[in-house]
Motif scaffolding. Structure first.
Motif, mmCIF file in Angstrom:
data_model
loop_
_atom_site.group_PDB
_atom_site.id
_atom_site.type_symbol
_atom_site.label_atom_id
_atom_site.label_comp_id
_atom_site.label_asym_id
_atom_site.label_seq_id
_atom_site.Cartn_x
_atom_site.Cartn_y
_atom_site.Cartn_z
ATOM 1 N N VAL A 1 -15.963 1.665 0.882
ATOM 2 C CA VAL A 1 -15.075 1.543 -0.272
ATOM 3 C C VAL A 1 -13.954 2.573 -0.237
ATOM 4 O O VAL A 1 -12.846 2.324 -0.748
ATOM 5 C CB VAL A 1 -15.893 1.646 -1.580
ATOM 6 N N HIS A 2 -14.189 3.726 0.407
ATOM 7 C CA HIS A 2 -13.163 4.772 0.471
ATOM 8 C C HIS A 2 -12.089 4.484 1.515
ATOM 9 O O HIS A 2 -11.097 5.225 1.599
ATOM 10 C CB HIS A 2 -13.821 6.123 0.751
ATOM 11 N N LEU A 3 -12.281 3.436 2.292
ATOM 12 C CA LEU A 3 -11.261 3.040 3.270
ATOM 13 C C LEU A 3 -10.243 2.064 2.685
ATOM 14 O O LEU A 3 -9.208 1.812 3.305
ATOM 15 C CB LEU A 3 -11.938 2.395 4.488
ATOM 16 N N ILE A 4 -10.535 1.525 1.510
ATOM 17 C CA ILE A 4 -9.664 0.496 0.941
ATOM 18 C C ILE A 4 -8.316 1.078 0.515
ATOM 19 O O ILE A 4 -7.251 0.621 0.966
ATOM 20 C CB ILE A 4 -10.351 -0.209 -0.247
ATOM 21 N N SER A 5 -8.321 2.095 -0.340
ATOM 22 C CA SER A 5 -7.052 2.647 -0.841
ATOM 23 C C SER A 5 -6.156 3.183 0.274
ATOM 24 O O SER A 5 -4.951 2.871 0.308
ATOM 25 C CB SER A 5 -7.328 3.749 -1.876
ATOM 26 N N PRO A 6 -6.655 4.008 1.205
ATOM 27 C CA PRO A 6 -5.774 4.484 2.279
ATOM 28 C C PRO A 6 -5.162 3.350 3.097
ATOM 29 O O PRO A 6 -4.064 3.495 3.644
ATOM 30 C CB PRO A 6 -6.704 5.343 3.143
ATOM 31 N N ASN A 7 -5.856 2.206 3.179
ATOM 32 C CA ASN A 7 -5.325 1.091 3.964
ATOM 33 C C ASN A 7 -4.352 0.215 3.185
ATOM 34 O O ASN A 7 -3.362 -0.249 3.744
ATOM 35 C CB ASN A 7 -6.477 0.242 4.517
ATOM 36 N N VAL A 8 -4.602 -0.022 1.916
ATOM 37 C CA VAL A 8 -3.681 -0.888 1.162
ATOM 38 C C VAL A 8 -2.459 -0.120 0.668
ATOM 39 O O VAL A 8 -1.447 -0.728 0.311
ATOM 40 C CB VAL A 8 -4.387 -1.583 -0.018
ATOM 41 N N TYR A 9 -2.511 1.228 0.654
ATOM 42 C CA TYR A 9 -1.360 2.052 0.278
ATOM 43 C C TYR A 9 -0.851 2.849 1.485
ATOM 44 O O TYR A 9 -0.276 3.911 1.347
ATOM 45 C CB TYR A 9 -1.744 3.030 -0.842
ATOM 46 N N ARG A 10 -1.065 2.332 2.668
ATOM 47 C CA ARG A 10 -0.787 3.072 3.902
ATOM 48 C C ARG A 10 0.675 3.454 4.048
ATOM 49 O O ARG A 10 1.002 4.549 4.487
ATOM 50 C CB ARG A 10 -1.224 2.217 5.105
#
Length: 370
Positions: free
Chosen positions: A235-244
């Motif tokens: 779940v902690h990989l979602i934000s860094p990837n969608v707001y990359r």
């Protein structure tokens, strides 16, 4: 809501009875003319034999039909239990307070949809959050469940474990089941008070039911391990990837505003100022979780870990049917649909066949219920 969430389909079983015939002797044969006693005796014997054979075929066909039908009904009963295992769920009322684009909320929806449990959705305004002002717990998801009495369940993993335990429980109402997941208050690194829950990944089963849902102890441990992995890592990989990148951040917030509950001014503010803010927050998250500069590589690696755990010999981690770990992974990844990160994941990993199987399985269950 019906007590059972699966309907047995119609089927017709046709059986054919084979009949033996004794042919009359033809002229020129050694049985024609004189000495009819032997042919007649032989014919009589064959008639008796054919009657016995007929009986054997009918009996065998009946027994085969019985075992086939019994196996079919057992399968249907097991599938019914997977969706709505007891009649008390007919009186269960559920309301989910959520943000549609929240990965934790998405995995709760995946679980409820998989089990064909009707529920109402209350979309929470992420700025004012007035929809959850009744609660001292100020996060989402929150699930309000009511059977004999109303109970509030916080935390996505607790919601899933508690509702699953309720569905398979023989004697306990939802309030009793929720008491098995006590809240524990503690403080994080910044000194902020946070709530944790004991037993959050544990489905409470009676002894006689454990083998039915978990054929081996390893199956239960595996499910719990990967559910925890979803919360602690995936779940902690979602934000860094969608707001990359700034462009991806703007694209993501356009989707969030479109799907969420915002006023006109709030939507404009969230789309542009929120996108900028989350772009920088994603950089901080990348540092906190020791991610690569190219965070896609961490996402791809996580997907490879998950697929290796599922393996090639089974369609889901749960075997022929998704388990709670399958539903958690699917629910979290689903929030990226329509965004560049999701498309990249589908192209650069081998997740697509498993993901499509999950989609079809949940959709099939919804169609059966309708």
């Amino acid at each position: 809501m019906a007590a059972s969430c699966v309907r047995a389909g119609r089927f017709v079983i046709c059986s054919r009875v084979c009949r033996w015939q004794v042919l009359a002797p033809q002229p020129g044969s050694r049985f024609y003319g004189h000495g009819r006693g032997l042919p007649e005796k032989l014919a009589g014997g064959l008639k008796v034999g054919s009657t016995a054979l007929n009986f054997a075929f009918v009996l065998g066909g009946t027994l085969g039909l019985y075992h086939t039908l019994r196996h079919y009904l057992q399968q249907q009963h097991h599938q019914a239990e997977q969706q709505c295992p007891k009649s008390s769920c007919a009186r269960l009322s559920l309301t989910l307070y959520q943000y549609k684009t929240c990965p934790f909320c998405s995995k709760v929806r995946a679980f409820l949809d998989f089990h064909s449990l009707p529920y109402e959705i209350v979309e929470v305004n992420p700025v004012l959050r007035k929809e959850i002002k009744f609660s001292g717990y100020r996060k989402v998801p929150i699930l309000i469940g009511e059977d004999d009495e109303k109970v509030q369940i916080n935390d996505s993993s607790v919601i899933i474990s508690a509702v699953k335990s309720y569905l398979v429980s023989r004697h306990k109402n939802l309030t009793q089941v929720v008491s098995y997941y006590p809240e524990m208050k503690s403080k994080d690194e910044q000194g902020k008070e946070v709530a944790e829950y004991n037993n959050k990944y544990w489905v409470m089963l009676e002894d006689q039911d454990e083998k039915r849902y978990y054929p081996t102890k390893e199956a239960r441990k595996e499910e719990m391990k990967w559910r925890k992995w979803v919360d602690d890592w995936l779940v902690h990989l979602i934000s860094p990837n969608v707001y990359r990148t700034p462009r991806e951040a703007l694209e993501s917030f356009h989707y969030i505003v479109q799907e969420g509950k915002f006023g006109t001014f709030e939507g404009f503010f969230a789309k542009y100022f929120g996108a900028v803010a989350m772009f920088f927050v994603s950089k901080r998250l990348k540092s906190r979780h020791n991610l690569h500069d190219d965070v896609r590589q961490d996402l791809y690696k996580a997907i490879d870990q998950w697929l290796a755990a599922v393996g090639e010999h089974r369609p889901f981690m749960g075997g022929n049917s998704p388990n709670l770990a399958d539903l958690a992974v699917y629910g979290v990844l689903r929030v990226m649909e329509g965004l560049e990160a999701f498309d990249d994941m589908m192209v650069n990993t081998k997740i697509k066949p498993w993901y499509r199987r999950m989609e079809k399985d949940i959709q099939k269950r919804q169609e059966v219920e309708q």
